[in-house]
Design a protein around this motif. Structure first.
Motif, PDB file in Angstrom:
ATOM      1  N   TYR A 160       0.832  -1.196   0.000  1.00 41.93           N
ATOM      2  CA  TYR A 160       0.000   0.000   0.000  1.00 41.93           C
ATOM      3  C   TYR A 160       0.872   1.252   0.000  1.00 41.93           C
ATOM      4  N   LEU A 161       1.804   1.325  -0.905  1.00 42.32           N
ATOM      5  CA  LEU A 161       2.701   2.471  -0.972  1.00 42.32           C
ATOM      6  C   LEU A 161       1.969   3.700  -1.499  1.00 42.32           C
ATOM      7  N   THR A 162       2.296   4.830  -0.922  1.00 39.91           N
ATOM      8  CA  THR A 162       1.713   6.092  -1.376  1.00 39.91           C
ATOM      9  C   THR A 162       2.464   6.565  -2.628  1.00 39.91           C
ATOM     10  N   ASP A 163       1.880   7.515  -3.330  1.00 35.37           N
ATOM     11  CA  ASP A 163       2.560   8.100  -4.488  1.00 35.37           C
ATOM     12  C   ASP A 163       3.899   8.708  -4.083  1.00 35.37           C
ATOM     13  N   GLU A 164       3.947   9.306  -2.895  1.00 32.08           N
ATOM     14  CA  GLU A 164       5.196   9.905  -2.409  1.00 32.08           C
ATOM     15  C   GLU A 164       6.263   8.833  -2.182  1.00 32.08           C
ATOM     16  N   GLN A 165       5.872   7.709  -1.610  1.00 31.49           N
ATOM     17  CA  GLN A 165       6.834   6.617  -1.402  1.00 31.49           C
ATOM     18  C   GLN A 165       7.308   6.048  -2.736  1.00 31.49           C
ATOM     19  N   LEU A 166       6.414   5.949  -3.686  1.00 28.21           N
ATOM     20  CA  LEU A 166       6.807   5.466  -5.017  1.00 28.21           C
ATOM     21  C   LEU A 166       7.753   6.455  -5.688  1.00 28.21           C
ATOM     22  N   ARG A 167       7.477   7.761  -5.546  1.00 23.42           N
ATOM     23  CA  ARG A 167       8.366   8.778  -6.093  1.00 23.42           C
ATOM     24  C   ARG A 167       9.750   8.645  -5.483  1.00 23.42           C
ATOM     25  N   GLN A 168       9.813   8.417  -4.183  1.00 21.31           N
ATOM     26  CA  GLN A 168      11.101   8.238  -3.517  1.00 21.31           C
ATOM     27  C   GLN A 168      11.829   7.009  -4.045  1.00 21.31           C
ATOM     28  N   GLY A 169      11.090   5.948  -4.319  1.00 16.29           N
ATOM     29  CA  GLY A 169      11.683   4.741  -4.893  1.00 16.29           C
ATOM     30  C   GLY A 169      12.238   5.000  -6.283  1.00 16.29           C
ATOM     31  N   ILE A 170      11.490   5.752  -7.079  1.00 14.30           N
ATOM     32  CA  ILE A 170      11.948   6.110  -8.422  1.00 14.30           C
ATOM     33  C   ILE A 170      13.233   6.919  -8.342  1.00 14.30           C
ATOM     34  N   GLU A 171      13.249   7.894  -7.452  1.00 16.53           N
ATOM     35  CA  GLU A 171      14.447   8.715  -7.305  1.00 16.53           C
ATOM     36  C   GLU A 171      15.625   7.900  -6.784  1.00 16.53           C
ATOM     37  N   ALA A 172      15.362   6.994  -5.856  1.00 20.50           N
ATOM     38  CA  ALA A 172      16.439   6.128  -5.357  1.00 20.50           C
ATOM     39  C   ALA A 172      17.013   5.291  -6.504  1.00 20.50           C
ATOM     40  N   PHE A 232      17.086   6.108  -9.718  1.00 20.34           N
ATOM     41  CA  PHE A 232      17.899   6.997 -10.552  1.00 20.34           C
ATOM     42  C   PHE A 232      19.280   7.220  -9.940  1.00 20.34           C
ATOM     43  N   PHE A 233      19.311   7.523  -8.638  1.00 23.37           N
ATOM     44  CA  PHE A 233      20.596   7.782  -7.988  1.00 23.37           C
ATOM     45  C   PHE A 233      21.434   6.515  -7.867  1.00 23.37           C
ATOM     46  N   ALA A 234      20.800   5.388  -7.613  1.00 26.74           N
ATOM     47  CA  ALA A 234      21.539   4.121  -7.548  1.00 26.74           C
ATOM     48  C   ALA A 234      22.150   3.793  -8.913  1.00 26.74           C
ATOM     49  N   TYR A 235      21.395   4.037  -9.974  1.00 24.51           N
ATOM     50  CA  TYR A 235      21.910   3.782 -11.317  1.00 24.51           C
ATOM     51  C   TYR A 235      23.128   4.667 -11.602  1.00 24.51           C
ATOM     52  N   ARG A 236      23.072   5.908 -11.173  1.00 26.54           N
ATOM     53  CA  ARG A 236      24.235   6.798 -11.334  1.00 26.54           C
ATOM     54  C   ARG A 236      25.448   6.218 -10.633  1.00 26.54           C
ATOM     55  N   GLY A 237      25.247   5.734  -9.421  1.00 29.64           N
ATOM     56  CA  GLY A 237      26.354   5.126  -8.692  1.00 29.64           C
ATOM     57  C   GLY A 237      26.846   3.857  -9.360  1.00 29.64           C
ATOM     58  N   PHE A 238      25.919   3.040  -9.815  1.00 31.55           N
ATOM     59  CA  PHE A 238      26.249   1.766 -10.445  1.00 31.55           C
ATOM     60  C   PHE A 238      27.052   1.962 -11.735  1.00 31.55           C
ATOM     61  N   THR A 239      26.777   3.036 -12.454  1.00 25.90           N
ATOM     62  CA  THR A 239      27.463   3.269 -13.730  1.00 25.90           C
ATOM     63  C   THR A 239      28.668   4.200 -13.610  1.00 25.90           C
TER      64      THR A 239
END
Length: 170
Positions: free
Chosen positions: A17-29, A31-38
């Motif tokens: 039951y994730l909120t839109d805000e929690q999903l947005r945070q997941g999306i941003e995480a 993006f930032f994880a991908y930056r670190g990974f690459t």
């Protein structure tokens, strides 16, 4: 249901039951994880005037030696023109060999050269180190959940290609 459960803090079930805000945070995480990974491979490749497309091609040619250009096109989801540009560079620089198919002369089978395998190893070592550290910090349950989430986000065709690659054991 408590506020903590709705916020996804009390149990795994509440994460359904994730909120839109929690999903947005997941999306941003992501993006930032991908930056670190690459980041590490990007630095290595940048010194060679290569980019992520070169890295992805090298990675998947290494995972499936002898793969065809068409198979690589399907895995990478890029245009033929874009892949040909990348492959021409990798072949000219002595990292990839293109061999004519034995049964179908129109096919081109791709193999890394020793130089290509060395570069792939350097790139993968950097990413494995980052993944290993993150997985150790997160723990086995989180690692399993992370893989489940990644697979669930894949389109069905990509999930099949991923499963096939995993089954090959390459």
């Amino acid at each position: 249901m408590s506020d903590g459960a709705r916020a996804g803090t009390s149990s795994g079930e509440s994460l359904l039951y994730l909120t839109d805000e929690q999903l947005r945070q997941g999306i941003e995480a992501m993006f930032f994880a991908y930056r670190g990974f690459t980041a590490d491979p990007d630095r290595i490749l940048g010194d060679m005037s290569y980019g992520r497309a070169h890295h992805r091609a090298i990675h998947f040619i290494n995972r499936a030696p002898g793969t065809t250009v068409n198979n690589l096109l399907n895995i990478l989801g890029v245009t033929k023109q874009s892949l040909n540009r990348v492959l021409r560079t990798l072949i000219a620089d002595g990292l990839v060999e293109s061999r004519v198919g034995k049964t179908d002369k129109r096919e081109r089978h791709l193999h890394l050269t020793d130089k290509g395998r060395a570069l792939e190893g350097t790139l993968s070592d950097a990413q494995r180190a980052r993944m290993r550290a993150a997985f150790r910090e997160a723990g086995p349950e989180a690692v399993s959940g992370f893989r489940t989430v990644l697979e669930a986000m894949m389109d069905p065709e990509m999930r099949r290609a991923y499963a096939k690659l995993r089954e090959s054991g390459a």
